[in-house]
Design a protein around this motif. Structure first.
Motif, PDB file in Angstrom:
ATOM      1  N   GLY A 114       0.816  -1.201   0.000  1.00  0.00           N
ATOM      2  CA  GLY A 114       0.000   0.000   0.000  1.00  0.00           C
ATOM      3  C   GLY A 114       0.852   1.254   0.000  1.00  0.00           C
ATOM      4  O   GLY A 114       0.562   2.221  -0.713  1.00  0.00           O
ATOM      5  N   ARG A 115       1.915   1.244   0.795  1.00  0.00           N
ATOM      6  CA  ARG A 115       2.823   2.385   0.818  1.00  0.00           C
ATOM      7  C   ARG A 115       3.513   2.553  -0.540  1.00  0.00           C
ATOM      8  O   ARG A 115       3.645   3.664  -1.058  1.00  0.00           O
ATOM      9  CB  ARG A 115       3.858   2.198   1.921  1.00  0.00           C
ATOM     10  CG  ARG A 115       3.296   2.322   3.337  1.00  0.00           C
ATOM     11  CD  ARG A 115       4.332   1.889   4.365  1.00  0.00           C
ATOM     12  NE  ARG A 115       3.919   2.153   5.730  1.00  0.00           N
ATOM     13  CZ  ARG A 115       3.195   1.320   6.468  1.00  0.00           C
ATOM     14  NH1 ARG A 115       2.781   0.174   5.941  1.00  0.00           N
ATOM     15  NH2 ARG A 115       2.879   1.618   7.722  1.00  0.00           N
ATOM     16  N   ALA A 116       3.977   1.426  -1.106  1.00  0.00           N
ATOM     17  CA  ALA A 116       4.645   1.498  -2.412  1.00  0.00           C
ATOM     18  C   ALA A 116       3.693   1.984  -3.484  1.00  0.00           C
ATOM     19  O   ALA A 116       4.072   2.762  -4.375  1.00  0.00           O
ATOM     20  CB  ALA A 116       5.199   0.113  -2.778  1.00  0.00           C
ATOM     21  N   SER A 117       2.440   1.553  -3.419  1.00  0.00           N
ATOM     22  CA  SER A 117       1.443   2.006  -4.381  1.00  0.00           C
ATOM     23  C   SER A 117       1.178   3.496  -4.238  1.00  0.00           C
ATOM     24  O   SER A 117       1.021   4.209  -5.225  1.00  0.00           O
ATOM     25  CB  SER A 117       0.141   1.211  -4.193  1.00  0.00           C
ATOM     26  OG  SER A 117      -0.860   1.651  -5.071  1.00  0.00           O
ATOM     27  N   ALA A 118       1.149   3.966  -2.989  1.00  0.00           N
ATOM     28  CA  ALA A 118       0.939   5.386  -2.751  1.00  0.00           C
ATOM     29  C   ALA A 118       2.083   6.214  -3.338  1.00  0.00           C
ATOM     30  O   ALA A 118       1.864   7.305  -3.878  1.00  0.00           O
ATOM     31  CB  ALA A 118       0.815   5.653  -1.253  1.00  0.00           C
ATOM     32  N   VAL A 119       3.304   5.697  -3.254  1.00  0.00           N
ATOM     33  CA  VAL A 119       4.472   6.426  -3.751  1.00  0.00           C
ATOM     34  C   VAL A 119       4.514   6.438  -5.281  1.00  0.00           C
ATOM     35  O   VAL A 119       4.840   7.441  -5.908  1.00  0.00           O
ATOM     36  CB  VAL A 119       5.767   5.816  -3.182  1.00  0.00           C
ATOM     37  CG1 VAL A 119       7.006   6.399  -3.865  1.00  0.00           C
ATOM     38  CG2 VAL A 119       5.850   6.056  -1.678  1.00  0.00           C
ATOM     39  N   THR A 120       4.195   5.298  -5.888  1.00  0.00           N
ATOM     40  CA  THR A 120       4.357   5.163  -7.347  1.00  0.00           C
ATOM     41  C   THR A 120       3.098   5.481  -8.143  1.00  0.00           C
ATOM     42  O   THR A 120       3.179   5.791  -9.332  1.00  0.00           O
ATOM     43  CB  THR A 120       4.787   3.732  -7.706  1.00  0.00           C
ATOM     44  OG1 THR A 120       3.765   2.813  -7.263  1.00  0.00           O
ATOM     45  CG2 THR A 120       6.108   3.378  -7.038  1.00  0.00           C
ATOM     46  N   GLY A 121       1.932   5.350  -7.513  1.00  0.00           N
ATOM     47  CA  GLY A 121       0.683   5.516  -8.242  1.00  0.00           C
ATOM     48  C   GLY A 121       0.249   4.270  -8.992  1.00  0.00           C
ATOM     49  O   GLY A 121      -0.777   4.274  -9.672  1.00  0.00           O
ATOM     50  N   ILE A 122       1.009   3.174  -8.868  1.00  0.00           N
ATOM     51  CA  ILE A 122       0.636   1.908  -9.508  1.00  0.00           C
ATOM     52  C   ILE A 122      -0.437   1.227  -8.668  1.00  0.00           C
ATOM     53  O   ILE A 122      -0.335   1.195  -7.434  1.00  0.00           O
ATOM     54  CB  ILE A 122       1.855   0.981  -9.657  1.00  0.00           C
ATOM     55  CG1 ILE A 122       2.965   1.671 -10.445  1.00  0.00           C
ATOM     56  CG2 ILE A 122       1.471  -0.325 -10.342  1.00  0.00           C
ATOM     57  CD1 ILE A 122       4.272   0.892 -10.460  1.00  0.00           C
ATOM     58  N   ASP A 123      -1.443   0.668  -9.307  1.00  0.00           N
ATOM     59  CA  ASP A 123      -2.509  -0.017  -8.584  1.00  0.00           C
ATOM     60  C   ASP A 123      -1.937  -1.132  -7.716  1.00  0.00           C
ATOM     61  O   ASP A 123      -1.096  -1.918  -8.162  1.00  0.00           O
ATOM     62  CB  ASP A 123      -3.522  -0.600  -9.575  1.00  0.00           C
ATOM     63  CG  ASP A 123      -4.675  -1.286  -8.869  1.00  0.00           C
ATOM     64  OD1 ASP A 123      -5.516  -0.585  -8.291  1.00  0.00           O
ATOM     65  OD2 ASP A 123      -4.702  -2.532  -8.878  1.00  0.00           O
ATOM     66  N   VAL A 124      -2.399  -1.213  -6.483  1.00  0.00           N
ATOM     67  CA  VAL A 124      -1.810  -2.135  -5.519  1.00  0.00           C
ATOM     68  C   VAL A 124      -2.022  -3.587  -5.920  1.00  0.00           C
ATOM     69  O   VAL A 124      -1.145  -4.447  -5.714  1.00  0.00           O
ATOM     70  CB  VAL A 124      -2.360  -1.842  -4.106  1.00  0.00           C
ATOM     71  CG1 VAL A 124      -3.836  -2.185  -3.997  1.00  0.00           C
ATOM     72  CG2 VAL A 124      -1.561  -2.565  -3.044  1.00  0.00           C
ATOM     73  N   THR A 125      -3.170  -3.914  -6.496  1.00  0.00           N
ATOM     74  CA  THR A 125      -3.404  -5.296  -6.919  1.00  0.00           C
ATOM     75  C   THR A 125      -2.545  -5.658  -8.128  1.00  0.00           C
ATOM     76  O   THR A 125      -2.159  -6.812  -8.301  1.00  0.00           O
ATOM     77  CB  THR A 125      -4.895  -5.528  -7.252  1.00  0.00           C
ATOM     78  OG1 THR A 125      -5.347  -4.523  -8.153  1.00  0.00           O
ATOM     79  CG2 THR A 125      -5.737  -5.480  -5.991  1.00  0.00           C
ATOM     80  N   GLU A 126      -2.246  -4.661  -8.962  1.00  0.00           N
ATOM     81  CA  GLU A 126      -1.343  -4.904 -10.096  1.00  0.00           C
ATOM     82  C   GLU A 126       0.056  -5.259  -9.595  1.00  0.00           C
ATOM     83  O   GLU A 126       0.715  -6.160 -10.122  1.00  0.00           O
ATOM     84  CB  GLU A 126      -1.308  -3.672 -10.987  1.00  0.00           C
ATOM     85  CG  GLU A 126      -0.455  -3.831 -12.242  1.00  0.00           C
ATOM     86  CD  GLU A 126      -0.419  -2.574 -13.089  1.00  0.00           C
ATOM     87  OE1 GLU A 126       0.572  -2.383 -13.825  1.00  0.00           O
ATOM     88  OE2 GLU A 126      -1.367  -1.766 -13.002  1.00  0.00           O
ATOM     89  N   LEU A 127       0.522  -4.543  -8.580  1.00  0.00           N
ATOM     90  CA  LEU A 127       1.817  -4.881  -7.976  1.00  0.00           C
ATOM     91  C   LEU A 127       1.793  -6.285  -7.381  1.00  0.00           C
ATOM     92  O   LEU A 127       2.753  -7.049  -7.500  1.00  0.00           O
ATOM     93  CB  LEU A 127       2.170  -3.869  -6.880  1.00  0.00           C
ATOM     94  CG  LEU A 127       2.584  -2.460  -7.324  1.00  0.00           C
ATOM     95  CD1 LEU A 127       2.717  -1.551  -6.118  1.00  0.00           C
ATOM     96  CD2 LEU A 127       3.897  -2.510  -8.102  1.00  0.00           C
ATOM     97  N   TRP A 128       0.693  -6.634  -6.747  1.00  0.00           N
ATOM     98  CA  TRP A 128       0.584  -7.942  -6.084  1.00  0.00           C
ATOM     99  C   TRP A 128       0.656  -9.080  -7.097  1.00  0.00           C
ATOM    100  O   TRP A 128       1.249 -10.130  -6.811  1.00  0.00           O
ATOM    101  CB  TRP A 128      -0.722  -8.005  -5.291  1.00  0.00           C
ATOM    102  CG  TRP A 128      -0.955  -9.304  -4.595  1.00  0.00           C
ATOM    103  CD1 TRP A 128      -0.071 -10.005  -3.814  1.00  0.00           C
ATOM    104  CD2 TRP A 128      -2.164 -10.078  -4.602  1.00  0.00           C
ATOM    105  NE1 TRP A 128      -0.646 -11.155  -3.329  1.00  0.00           N
ATOM    106  CE2 TRP A 128      -1.944 -11.220  -3.800  1.00  0.00           C
ATOM    107  CE3 TRP A 128      -3.408  -9.909  -5.199  1.00  0.00           C
ATOM    108  CZ2 TRP A 128      -2.920 -12.188  -3.595  1.00  0.00           C
ATOM    109  CZ3 TRP A 128      -4.384 -10.860  -4.973  1.00  0.00           C
ATOM    110  CH2 TRP A 128      -4.138 -11.989  -4.189  1.00  0.00           C
TER     111      TRP A 128
END
Length: 437
Positions: free
Chosen positions: A161-175
């Motif tokens: 969630g923190r990484a998604s907040a920093v990058t703007g990439i959707d959190v489920t996409e990162l997962w």
């Protein structure tokens, strides 16, 4: 000048997060604001930075609020307790089976992404068994921490969630990119638990002279009973319905049929209707989990305002440009990999907030000039760091575990650090081989 202000701002932010004398929400809001004012930006420009930054994280904050509440309600129903209790009963008396079960239990218990819940569920249940078999409780904590670290990669846990907040990439996409790493990590952890169980069995035999330690345990008194309040909330007759609901939510997240926040909204609604009909009791269950949910949501929103200011003022770009000038040229495009290799030891000196809100933005700016994708930077820093979440003195959940088990932090670090770092590096190399970074 902007680089100097940016470095002072980030340094002050990280220092305040490390000291831990105040809620992380305060430095995330106040320090960037002061930095922007020092750089000469007025209220109108700062308002624009704030609006832009908040727009990047609002969906993530929404997901966290509803996800934490959803999993909290499922915990209330007793969905996970029978699984853990059954595994403890089945494995008692066999040292290797106990270590393997501990690893599996640690992963299952951390399915909600909350470290405090994980240790509250597992430590009281497993500790009497470890004592009865003369096994080291530090081994128990190591295995639970590794299992929780692997499951900490789920999107509703804090790091992504923190990484998604920093990058703007959707959190489920990162997962989605991390799911194969999690599967490999789970298999590797079971194998490692068996190895450590065999080693522990030999240690006990050497210490006691018992050539076959871990026979049937007759005196083991059983598991810690749930309190009367917990029993009142449990719904054993609906365990299969709740399990089906959990499976549907996870599959929906994986398939991306709806935004993650909306999936958890629907899941929470269903969980409350199924288990706690009636407005009063539903509000009580929401209220019980509101502190954790709102705290995480507020941190993400505060981080959004911080990142909006850092980006809008140009501080990060200025720092990155000057950092590229002083770093050895071959190291610049590999900075995220270097940081990932040493990510786990950095848990001893950086909190999770400092790591993701202080270090990650700078790394993104530095390697971004060389065409490295933001997702690659996130994967390198996350996989290199996340396994060490519960060895960090900045983890409140770890202090809870140490208190429940009566253990010492320094000894836990000495016992677990090399195993955890080695485990982390194996996952790091596997992810590198998969082309995640």
């Amino acid at each position: 000048m902007l680089t100097l202000i940016g470095l002072l701002t980030i340094g002050s932010l990280v220092l305040l997060l490390l000291i831990g004398r105040m809620s992380p929400i305060l430095p995330l809001i106040v320090v960037p604001l002061l930095g922007a004012l020092a750089a000469g930006f007025g209220p109108e420009a700062i308002s624009g930075f704030y609006t832009e930054g908040l727009g990047r994280v609002i969906s993530i904050a929404t997901m966290f609020v509803f996800a934490i509440t959803f999993f909290g309600v499922l915990q209330d129903t007793g969905l996970f307790r029978p699984i853990i209790n059954a595994m403890v009963r089945i494995t008692r008396g066999n040292v290797i089976a106990v270590t393997v079960a501990t690893a599996v239990i640690g992963m299952l218990a951390h399915l909600d992404g909350a470290g405090a819940t994980t240790f509250l569920l597992t430590v009281p249940a497993l500790l009497p068994l470890y004592k009865e078999l003369r096994m080291s409780p530090y081994l128990m904590l190591l295995l639970l921490a590794l299992g929780a670290g692997i499951l900490n990669m789920v999107p509703w846990a804090g790091p992504l969630g923190r990484a998604s907040a920093v990058t703007g990439i959707d959190v489920t996409e990162l997962w989605h990119g991390l799911i194969p790493v999690q599967i490999f990590g789970a298999v590797l952890l079971v194998a490692m638990a068996a190895l450590l169980g065999w080693r522990e069995k030999r240690r006990i035999a050497a210490a006691t002279g018992d050539v076959d330690p871990g026979g049937p345990v007759e005196t083991f008194g059983g598991l810690q009973d749930a309190s009367a309040a917990e029993l009142e909330l449990q719904r054993p007759g609906r365990i299969w319905i709740n399990a089906a609901l959990l499976l549907i939510v996870i599959v929906a997240l994986f398939m991306g049929v709806l935004p993650a926040g909306y999936i958890f909204m629907i899941g929470l609604s269903a969980a409350l209707l199924i288990n706690y009909p009636g407005g009063k009791v539903q509000m009580q269950r929401i209220g019980a989990h509101a502190p954790s949910a709102l705290t995480m949501g507020m941190i993400i929103l505060a981080a959004g305002s911080m990142l909006g200011i850092f980006t809008g003022t140009g501080m990060l770009s200025s720092i990155a440009q000057d950092l590229v000038r002083v770093l050895p040229e071959p190291m610049v495009p590999m900075l995220h990999i270097v940081l990932g290799v040493f990510g786990l030891p950095m848990e001893l000196v950086l909190s999770t907030d400092a790591y993701y809100f202080g270090l990650l933005p700078v790394a993104l700016e530095v390697v971004g000039t060389h065409g490295v994708e933001p997702a690659s930077v996130v994967y390198a820093l996350t996989i290199g760091n996340i396994i060490g979440t519960f060895i960090s003195p900045f983890s409140p959940a770890l202090w809870l575990a140490l208190g429940l088990a009566g253990l010492d932090l320094g000894r836990h670090i000495r016992y677990s650090l090399w195993w955890m770092w080695g485990f982390s590096l194996v996952l790091f190399m596997v992810a590198w081989g998969m082309g995640l970074f």
